[in-house]
Design a protein around this motif. Structure first.
Motif, PDB file in Angstrom:
ATOM      1  N   LEU D  45       1.075  -1.025  -0.065  1.00 18.20           N
ATOM      2  CA  LEU D  45      -0.247  -0.260  -0.031  1.00 18.20           C
ATOM      3  C   LEU D  45       0.941   1.409  -0.075  1.00 18.20           C
ATOM      4  N   ASP D  63      -2.823   5.655   4.349  1.00 11.35           N
ATOM      5  CA  ASP D  63      -3.430   3.855   3.600  1.00 11.35           C
ATOM      6  C   ASP D  63      -2.760   3.001   4.414  1.00 11.35           C
ATOM      7  N   ALA D 132      -7.368   1.673  -3.816  1.00 15.09           N
ATOM      8  CA  ALA D 132      -5.466   0.976  -2.830  1.00 15.09           C
ATOM      9  C   ALA D 132      -6.665  -0.264  -2.511  1.00 15.09           C
TER      10      ALA D 132
END
Lengths: 374, 374, 374, 374
Positions: D45, D63, D132
């Motif tokens: 990520l 994230d 994502a």
């Protein structure tokens, strides 16, 4: 198709374990531009919620739902509607003692054999806690039915038998049961059941139940033979509820004891369209809804978690005695009523979208039934 | 997923109408390099075949299967296995009179409302003729089970109740029933049933039935909770058979009348592994096979085609009287036995491939049952 | 989902091998009550048919289609439409010599490694013979588009490059190419290509090609992000055609060499609604059709079957030289044109039914394009 | 199948909007008993994360991934693995000005036409923020490949062209590109690209790119012809990434310009098994992996969000000028590299489970390639 996904065009994917931080679901395929009544979803969850009476598990959960996606200014966008319900009252220590033992009538043995691993905390993924997701999704699905078919659609369930003691099927009120904690308006039956449950609890035992679910206002035309029949998808959805061991549509097993002319629901023209003179079919013929009331029943085995010593084996293969402590329902059938309603709503809404895709708007007629089957 | 497709990894797509030139099926996902025993498939079809006794429809069909693809030098290639069965004895004139009338308890009304069109010749796609495809595919699925789990796997059904008259469940022979035209070895029951059917036919009526299907030699581990449980997929597959109105697993509806400690199948260690002291679960717990015998039952309504005048309506909305001529089974339950076996085999083989995909070879244990449930 | 099934709501299952007795397909999910123009289906098959010019394989097949189910009085019933095409000119002896050798650039090696078995007769299931099924199904899918969106919908392909030699993209006629055996109306290009193919054949070699497929009259709104985008499903369908190694939408790979303001198709209001000032998007933005023309291109490698000795290995692991005899196309790209059209039609029709299920009738606008992209 | 679900046996369902409270995903079908390396997921990520260099959007997001289900003591249980990533830096006010205008080359127009509603905040569901989820899921899928095939499996991507300027394909280092913020080890190219991006940004413009993704250590045998070919599923997965307009396998579009004998990857026996003398096939023949390196490329259009006035229309049908403010990547292709890797991993892992289901453990050979294609 993933194993935790229900439906084809209105789909529910469910995730989460009894003692994880949360459980959740994703509804995909919703019609866009539908105002979502979140309070109605919460209200459905409250009906299923543990701790709501002394006859259901005393685990305390708010079961407050949070929607995380798929909405804009209160309306569906046509994209996945994700929601989450926190687990707040997970007491894993209650279950530590049985982590190595297979509880009889539970998922422990078969799940261990399949996966070679299992989450013993509260039954993990096999816990009935997951059914909260079904109830939330079912409440949304009911809104889809209202959105596309109008407010007259009703989906409701009732407890019709508990511990072998049936409610009076003739009671006109029987099928508007929701104010009662037992989801049944036969007051005599409820009184008998309360006594039976009290005695059962003292006896460290548990009882089974039969639940009936009905849908009104569903026009003829839902269902996709020959395999994705409406009754087949209903049966799958209902038997996928924890503890359910049987399901029947309309007259069900009793139909096997009728003669052909008794079973055949004759038809007549009425002022408002077609009228069936009976409804042994339970509103489904050839796998497709007839426009009459849709009727299904399902049987739940008695709660398997018992404060009673049962013979079993343990993970290392040796014999063991198991006594399941923890907070459990003496009859899981009670809380199964809103779950059954949810499954009915989900299957109907999915088939409504499927029908619209293949054929167009559902134009099938509603049908009346002369003698409402009890 | 198409509506006429069953399964996820071993899939059957079925096509064809009662009075078209042929019916057929496509099995996709078969393990490659499996010798296909075509004679065994034909033999299964012969069991279901109409005209095989005076108690089943007198339509005469060879039901000779032809395989068109997916085989090379007698072995599966891993590509679709397509097969076809010709319709030779389709007498459409028998049905012309009812093309405008909706036969009670038939698919006519609901199908017309859904599609706005229907093929009235012999019921078209709603005819039980389609079940020949299931039987052929089920016979192949059973070979998949043998190929991957060994020859000890058995899947067989029995007629256990006809017209409300149950066979003797204690008969040890009951569950090896295949030589009998009734698929039942309780000779007393068969004699009573023959008389009952004879009387029913004279009375222009029909009877329902209950069929039981069992699978032995299936290790623990098949099934994919929480929605694609083995029992859920079995229920869907069985209730998708024409005329089926209910299905139950193990103790089924009776489980709702047991107490928790009665219902819970206790476990002990035995010489050969785990032993269940009873099998109320019907070999499935938490949606996954336990290694014990898998037991399912399904209820069939009495044959809906009756040589008897019934009240109905016609396509133009007027009242009508319907009398169904043609060649029909007085009890469709009899021919449902091999169909139920086929559905059981198809569901098990599909789940076997699904399990192997996620987890690897099925290593789950077989379990014995102390007192074989009758 | 079976591996040989395309689509979600309008589904095509395909079966059959190059040298089996027949190949066939099953289309499920068709709208009912649609008149099927069987002659139009046959006509589409004739376009793809081998032997139609000296530049395609000289195998002689009638490719006469037979429909076996799903029709009543010439109309679709909403049930599976099964069809079959006989293999008449299968000369298996042509292939015996290579049964033990892996032909370079063919499916032989990878298929053998996967399945442990392969049908070497004409490539078995990997043969382009299977594409006849796609063409037949695509012709039905185009009728679905006409049935639901009106007769103005057009789907057509053109050969736009052969052996690295591109047709003149400015020719206004280029995109009405069907009377030409090359599916291209740039007469200069066709003359050059004929010479190139003749020389290539003499040289025992083969050429690749690029095919373009377009759809007009498709309103905005088709496609289901984020994974089942219209472009994603188109790409999958097109690259699933034998020998295809690349696919692009609108400006495609060229878009990677444009600047943002060049690539962005600006919009203006026009008399007839929205007008795009260019169509680099190829009619798809965010995975959903824009109402402008849908444009896709795909690249085909040169025919792999060459009458030329190539180095390879054999099933026993030893080195071998392979020379593929048999009847083959010097450029498989030519026959790929009607196949590309078919895949486009199938994907659009499937998404049309999917859209109708979720949202209702497709109300999205058509959009014009100021400068038609060449 | 829901539109937001990728795969058949290892499935990813994705949900969430750019400016909602969170985005999330559900991975179902994971092999049980696999240790999940959460740090590796977080690390993947971080590679895709916005704000990691000046050439990607300056939106600041941690994230940080949170796993909510499907794990017990750090291992997968075989049940859904749900995860969630919070949206922390969503500044909806940036987008208010364009809520009524359709941004050219964006999803605005087509989504509005489809659903009749759209969430304009940051593009809502059409935002690249969703990717994502893909990256997180792809990192888990890569662990599945390692778990079942061993640690030698590698999946990695590289930026190979930016704004029409290609990296040097001969650089041996090119394909170990991960330490570079551009995911490319051709240092000269990176220097040129940096300058080009700087100039482009000053010019209020944007550039497109081409990304290559490769997988090593994948044995022969993955893919399910004829529709679910490995290349077809890869193409679908890659083109489903935002802004992708084309995809190719191996030699791709260049294969259309090769002669048959040039394109055919000849084979020889080598010490370590089969060796291909070239890899124009990109490791896939007949839709099934060959054991050679799998090579795919995809083209991304230039970023559509430009600080530049473009002609467009508004929701009320009138002409409008649009100028997109906000924080955007000057070249979305850079961040597409880890997304492409993720899609490759997801498709391979899904097909690995599918193969195991039908055929058993993947026994196909690895193949070497004499001249590594650049």
């Amino acid at each position: 198709m993933p194993a935790n996904l229900l439906g084809q065009r209105l789909t529910l994917q469910s995730w989460g374990e009894s003692h994880g931080s949360a459980i959740g679901g994703v509804l995909d395929g919703l019609p866009p531009n539908m105002v979502l009544d979140i309070a109605a979803v919460q209200s459905a969850l409250d009906k299923r919620k543990p701790g709501s009476s002394k006859f259901v598990t005393q685990r305390r959960e708010d079961d407050t739902i949070e929607f995380l996606s798929g909405l804009y200014e209160g309306k569906t966008t046509g994209h996945p509607l994700a929601f989450i319900i926190a687990n707040k009252d997970a007491r894993s220590k209650d279950y530590d003692a049985i982590a190595q033992k297979f509880r009889p009538a539970h998922a422990d043995w078969s799940w261990q054999e399949k996966y070679g691993i299992r989450d013993p905390r509260g039954g993990g993924r096999s816990s009935a806690r997951e059914t909260a997701i079904r109830v939330a999704a079912g409440a949304v699905a009911l809104q889809v039915l209202h959105h596309l078919l109008g407010p007259a659609v009703e989906v409701w369930g009732a407890l019709v038998e508990l511990g072998g003691d049936a409610a009076d099927g003739q009671s006109a009120d029987l099928y508007k049961p929701h104010e009662s904690p037992f989801f049944c308006h036969d007051k005599q039956a409820v009184q008998r059941w309360e006594k039976a449950l009290e005695a059962t609890r003292k006896d460290n035992s548990s009882l089974g139940a039969i639940v009936e679910v009905r849908a009104r206002g569903i026009p003829a035309g839902l269902g996709e033979p020959v395999y994705d029949r409406l009754d087949a998808d209903l049966a799958k959805a209902l038997i996928s509820i924890n503890a359910v061991k049987g399901v029947e549509i309309g007259a069900g097993f009793s139909a096997a004891r009728l003669r052909g002319e008794e079973n055949a629901d004759e038809m007549r023209t009425s002022n408002s369209g077609v009228q069936f003179l009976s409804n042994n079919a339970g509103g489904i013929l050839g796998g497709i809804s007839t426009g009459a009331e849709i009727v299904a029943r399902f049987a739940l085995k008695p709660t398997s978690s018992l404060p009673r010593t049962l013979r079993s084996v343990q993970q290392d293969g040796k014999n063991a005695e198991v006594l399941t402590k923890g907070r459990h329902d003496p009859c899981v059938g009670i809380r199964a009523v809103p779950i059954g309603e949810a499954m009915m709503s989900l299957v109907l809404a999915d088939h409504l979208l499927r029908h619209r895709g293949q054929v167009g708007n559902l134009g099938g007629a509603l049908a009346s039934v002369e003698e409402e089957s009890p």
